[in-house]
Write an enzyme that holds these catalytic residues in place. Structure first.
Site, PDB file in Angstrom:
ATOM      1  N   GLU A  51      -6.951   5.816 -17.222  1.00 29.77           N
ATOM      2  CA  GLU A  51      -7.225   5.300 -15.879  1.00 29.77           C
ATOM      3  C   GLU A  51      -8.493   5.921 -15.302  1.00 29.77           C
ATOM      4  O   GLU A  51      -9.287   5.243 -14.653  1.00 29.77           O
ATOM      5  CB  GLU A  51      -6.043   5.574 -14.943  1.00 29.77           C
ATOM      6  N   TYR A 134      -4.434   4.997  -6.061  1.00 24.62           N
ATOM      7  CA  TYR A 134      -4.429   4.021  -7.150  1.00 24.62           C
ATOM      8  C   TYR A 134      -3.977   4.671  -8.458  1.00 24.62           C
ATOM      9  O   TYR A 134      -3.068   4.180  -9.148  1.00 24.62           O
ATOM     10  CB  TYR A 134      -5.827   3.387  -7.322  1.00 24.62           C
ATOM     11  N   ASP A 152      -6.165  -2.793  -8.291  1.00 19.27           N
ATOM     12  CA  ASP A 152      -7.537  -2.495  -8.715  1.00 19.27           C
ATOM     13  C   ASP A 152      -8.379  -3.748  -8.481  1.00 19.27           C
ATOM     14  O   ASP A 152      -7.908  -4.730  -7.897  1.00 19.27           O
ATOM     15  CB  ASP A 152      -7.573  -2.021 -10.182  1.00 19.27           C
ATOM     16  N   CYS A 216      -4.001 -20.607 -17.201  1.00 16.66           N
ATOM     17  CA  CYS A 216      -3.406 -19.591 -16.326  1.00 16.66           C
ATOM     18  C   CYS A 216      -1.899 -19.850 -16.112  1.00 16.66           C
ATOM     19  O   CYS A 216      -1.509 -20.968 -15.756  1.00 16.66           O
ATOM     20  CB  CYS A 216      -4.127 -19.596 -14.982  1.00 16.66           C
TER      21      CYS A 216
HETATM   22  S1  SF4 Z   1      -5.374 -20.631 -11.395  1.00 14.29           S
HETATM   23 FE1  SF4 Z   1      -7.416 -19.870 -11.806  1.00 14.29          FE
HETATM   24  S2  SF4 Z   1      -8.064 -18.934  -9.900  1.00 14.29           S
HETATM   25 FE2  SF4 Z   1      -5.875 -19.195  -9.760  1.00 14.29          FE
HETATM   26  S3  SF4 Z   1      -5.024 -17.246 -10.457  1.00 14.29           S
HETATM   27 FE3  SF4 Z   1      -5.138 -18.585 -12.242  1.00 14.29          FE
HETATM   28  S4  SF4 Z   1      -7.106 -18.172 -13.208  1.00 14.29           S
HETATM   29 FE4  SF4 Z   1      -7.161 -17.297 -11.140  1.00 14.29          FE
END
Ligand code: SF4
Length: 369
Positions: A51, A134, A152, A216
């Protein structure tokens, strides 16, 4: 300096909430995380070291330092027993040398005040030298499963996008807001994995530019994605002003060796070693000579400027414009300062040096021959 709001104790009342985002993040993390040495251990010493190194350094650059540091100081006891020079030498090139000095001092305190056993509780970890909220939260969470939220830069970015936050993340007033959001998201029963998953998502998927939203795991919950504001988040408006300093290093070579002296006082690179230094706005060697007659005493009669090199070195709050002047000294040259050491050029490797001095040192053999 770490923020006083960088972590927060998580109430177990949160158990009653739905933690769908946390669940998705953890699932993604288990399938996508990078295998890094500090993720394969619960040893608080190793987690702490990683860290501290990664606070100002990218993983690719920090990894060899992490391995080398552990090779030299495999545990807290070995670090506590080391002398400061050897610790700083291991840190050479990483910058922010106060991190190494603080590690060393904290290791001594663990040995002296805790019987050599790393403290387990966040509050006790926080009392160690150089460990802010942190880092204490990261150690308490990753090593001991204490339910703490860790914020972070990566986590700030994910939260700013996930909740489409307009607040400037560089303003201290925003920190409370981001902590509240972190608490909203974290599942305290899985704080260690959750925290690491948030950080990893920011590093691999929710990157500063060109985030991979299609991959994501929490895209369905992301408000910035829904409102088309991903590229505008997080908001970062910096009021930081850097000052520029001009360093002139005199590499005084007498045919046998050069002079090296140790930096003192509360300035950058404290306790590191360097050539005799004059800090002055002069732009070149001639201007420096004109305003500093003591240089004539240090260089002696018949001295000759063999080479000069200039470079710019960027620190967080300062820009260093450095000139290096290799001078073949003449007769009657005086020692430049009381504490200066006269050593052979190849002996410089035994001393911790600021990286820009080290780079000039690496050219010295070819410049002298
Ligand atoms: S959808 Fe895109 S902007 Fe939203 S958290 Fe996921 S990667 Fe990040």
């Amino acid at each position: 300096m770490e923020s006083k709001f960088f972590c927060y104790f998580v109430s177990m009342e949160s158990d009653e909430k739905s933690f769908e985002i946390s669940r998705l993040l953890r699932q993604w993390y288990e399938a996508n995380k990078r295998e890094l040495p500090w993720r394969q251990t619960r040893d608080p010493y190793r987690i702490w070291l990683s860290e501290v190194i990664l606070q100002q350094t990218r993983i690719a650059q920090g990894l060899p330092y992490y391995n080398e540091f552990l090779r030299n100081f495999p545990d807290v006891g070995a670090l506590a027993a080391a002398d400061e020079g050897s610790v700083l030498r291991c840190w050479q090139g990483l910058g922010y040398y106060s991190r190494a000095r603080n590690l060393h001092e904290a290791a001594r305190s663990i040995v002296n005040d805790h019987g050599g056993v790393f403290p387990r509780r966040y509050e006790d970890i926080l009392r160690l030298k150089g460990i802010g909220r942190y880092t204490a939260a990261a150690i308490a969470s990753f090593a001991f499963d204490e339910a703490r939220a860790v914020l972070d830069g990566n986590v700030y970015r994910v939260l700013a996008r996930l909740y489409d936050i307009e607040a400037n993340i560089l303003e201290s007033s925003s920190e409370k807001l981001f902590l509240a959001l972190a608490l909203e998201t974290i599942d305290p029963r899985h704080a260690a994995v959750h925290n690491q998953a948030m950080m990893e998502l920011g590093a691999l998927c929710c990157t500063p530019s060109s985030p991979r939203c299609a991959d994501c795991p929490i895209a369905a919950h992301c408000l910035a994605l829904a409102s088309g504001k991903v590229s505008e988040r997080p908001v970062r408006i910096s009021g930081l002003k850097r000052k520029t300093r001009r360093f002139h290093y005199l590499c005084l070579y007498d045919g046998q060796g050069i002079y090296l002296q140790q930096r003192q006082g509360k300035d950058i690179w404290r306790h590191l070693w360097e050539f005799p230094l004059i800090e002055d706005p002069a732009s070149d060697w001639a201007a420096l000579l004109a305003s500093h007659p003591e240089i004539g005493r240090w260089t002696g009669q018949g001295a000759r400027l063999m080479a000069s090199r200039h470079c710019r070195h960027q620190l967080t709050h300062q820009t260093i414009e450095a000139g290096f002047y290799l001078v073949r000294t003449g007769t009657g040259a005086e020692k430049p300062s009381e504490g200066a050491l006269h050593i052979a050029v190849d002996e410089m490797d035994n001393y911790p040096l600021p990286i820009l001095v080290k780079r000039f040192k690496d050219q010295l053999d070819s410049l002298i021959s």
